[in-house]
Design an enzyme around this catalytic site. Structure first.
Site, PDB file in Angstrom:
ATOM      1  N   ASP A   1       6.341   6.489   3.044  1.00  8.24           N
ATOM      2  CA  ASP A   1       5.104   5.976   2.476  1.00  8.24           C
ATOM      3  C   ASP A   1       4.382   7.075   1.697  1.00  8.24           C
ATOM      4  O   ASP A   1       4.317   8.230   2.161  1.00  8.24           O
ATOM      5  CB  ASP A   1       4.167   5.497   3.588  1.00  8.24           C
ATOM      6  CG  ASP A   1       4.270   4.010   3.859  1.00  8.24           C
ATOM      7  OD1 ASP A   1       4.898   3.296   3.057  1.00  8.24           O
ATOM      8  OD2 ASP A   1       3.727   3.561   4.879  1.00  8.24           O
TER       9      ASP A   1
ATOM     10  N   GLU B   1       1.512   0.942  -2.052  1.00  6.82           N
ATOM     11  CA  GLU B   1       0.933  -0.392  -1.990  1.00  6.82           C
ATOM     12  C   GLU B   1       0.373  -0.831  -3.336  1.00  6.82           C
ATOM     13  O   GLU B   1      -0.130  -0.024  -4.117  1.00  6.82           O
ATOM     14  CB  GLU B   1      -0.203  -0.411  -0.962  1.00  6.82           C
ATOM     15  CG  GLU B   1       0.238  -0.169   0.460  1.00  6.82           C
ATOM     16  CD  GLU B   1      -0.926  -0.163   1.430  1.00  6.82           C
ATOM     17  OE1 GLU B   1      -0.669   0.030   2.634  1.00  6.82           O
ATOM     18  OE2 GLU B   1      -2.088  -0.341   0.997  1.00  6.82           O
TER      19      GLU B   1
ATOM     20  N   GLU C   1       4.035  -8.241   3.352  1.00  8.20           N
ATOM     21  CA  GLU C   1       3.358  -8.183   4.649  1.00  8.20           C
ATOM     22  C   GLU C   1       2.340  -9.299   4.813  1.00  8.20           C
ATOM     23  O   GLU C   1       1.474  -9.501   3.957  1.00  8.20           O
ATOM     24  CB  GLU C   1       2.669  -6.825   4.838  1.00  8.20           C
ATOM     25  CG  GLU C   1       2.005  -6.687   6.193  1.00  8.20           C
ATOM     26  CD  GLU C   1       1.592  -5.275   6.555  1.00  8.20           C
ATOM     27  OE1 GLU C   1       1.035  -5.080   7.645  1.00  8.20           O
ATOM     28  OE2 GLU C   1       1.843  -4.363   5.738  1.00  8.20           O
TER      29      GLU C   1
END
Length: 270
Positions: free
Chosen positions: A82, A112, A174
């Site tokens: 990440d 993201e 998600e």
């Protein structure tokens, strides 16, 4: 076949991709030996291992530290790292952060949100990218189900298609409806990895601490396969009891001098 090419092939063949988070060498070794396809060094390390209050506190140094540990534990594994909060605000910043994660041992970097400009920049630098849509833990204070309305669902599909066109290697979805995840998975070439996104994605990811039951907290999208948290507490309680009652250490835990050395030692005592 490259590591990422393998996952495109698995999607083509309809073979589900199993992903778990890993934060340390022993866990990485166990997961690799168990056949986990991808190890994710996620920003979930912050709350699960480092005691942070949120994902936003995780630093790039934290991620790189844990990527190195996971790489040592699983030298041949495919590893996603990440990019932490505020480390990819511009394409140049994202590139600098990604290079550090790759240098630490990651094969793929993940960030993201809908940022095709970042995907283009990283792909041009030969860095494989995993995007992340739906709930974005770093940016959404309200950890709620996403893509519930037709408008939200359409944007999610459109964003996924646009990211696919600029070369992402993978997409995490998600907390979105299964129907939306299914549509995304059919619409793009890149493999989709779901967490709380139903059964129609190309793979699944869970947080290893949730899988192992480290805490009493549980989530609808999770399945607890062990109760390690309870076992750890029980083991610690038993240890404390044994120490306080002088049951531990026992004779089997003790090292002794050879008889002749002991005799010499005792004779030389003042």
């Amino acid at each position: 076949m490259t590591k990422t090419a393998r996952f495109f092939e698995m999607k083509r063949q309809g073979r589900p991709i199993a992903v778990l988070t890993a934060y340390d060498a022993p866990t990485a070794k166990a997961e690799a030996e168990a056949g986990v396809d991808i190890l994710l060094v996620g920003d979930s390390v912050g709350m699960n291992m480092l005691g942070y209050a949120s994902e936003k506190e995780v630093t790039l140094a934290d991620i790189c530290h844990h990527v190195r540990a996971v790489r040592r534990g699983a030298p041949e594994a495919a590893i996603i790292a990440d990019l932490p909060f505020l480390t990819y605000e511009t394409p140049d910043a994202a590139l600098a952060s990604a290079r550090q994660a790759i240098e630490a041992g990651a094969d793929i970097v993940k960030f993201e949100g809908f940022r095709p400009d970042i995907v283009k920049t990283l792909v041009a630098a030969s860095i494989d990218v995993c995007c992340h849509l739906g709930l974005e833990p770093q940016h959404h204070a309200d950890k709620r189900f996403k893509g519930r309305s037709a408008q939200e669902a359409k944007k999610l599909v459109d964003d996924a298609i646009a990211l696919d066109r600029v070369g992402m290697a993978m997409l995490v979805l998600e907390l979105i409806p299964e129907e939306v995840a299914a549509e995304v998975s059919q619409a793009i070439k890149a493999p989709t990895i779901g967490i709380g996104a139903g059964r129609k994605t190309d793979g699944q990811v869970l947080v290893i601490c949730d899988v192992l039951g480290f805490t009493s907290a549980n989530y609808r999208h999770n399945r607890r396969y062990q109760e390690v948290g309870r076992a750890m507490e029980e083991a610690a309680r038993a240890y404390v009891a044994d120490v306080r009652s002088r049951v531990f250490p026992g004779e089997e835990n003790v090292l002794h001098m050879a008889k002749e050395e002991r005799a010499l030692f005792l004779n030389e005592k003042p």
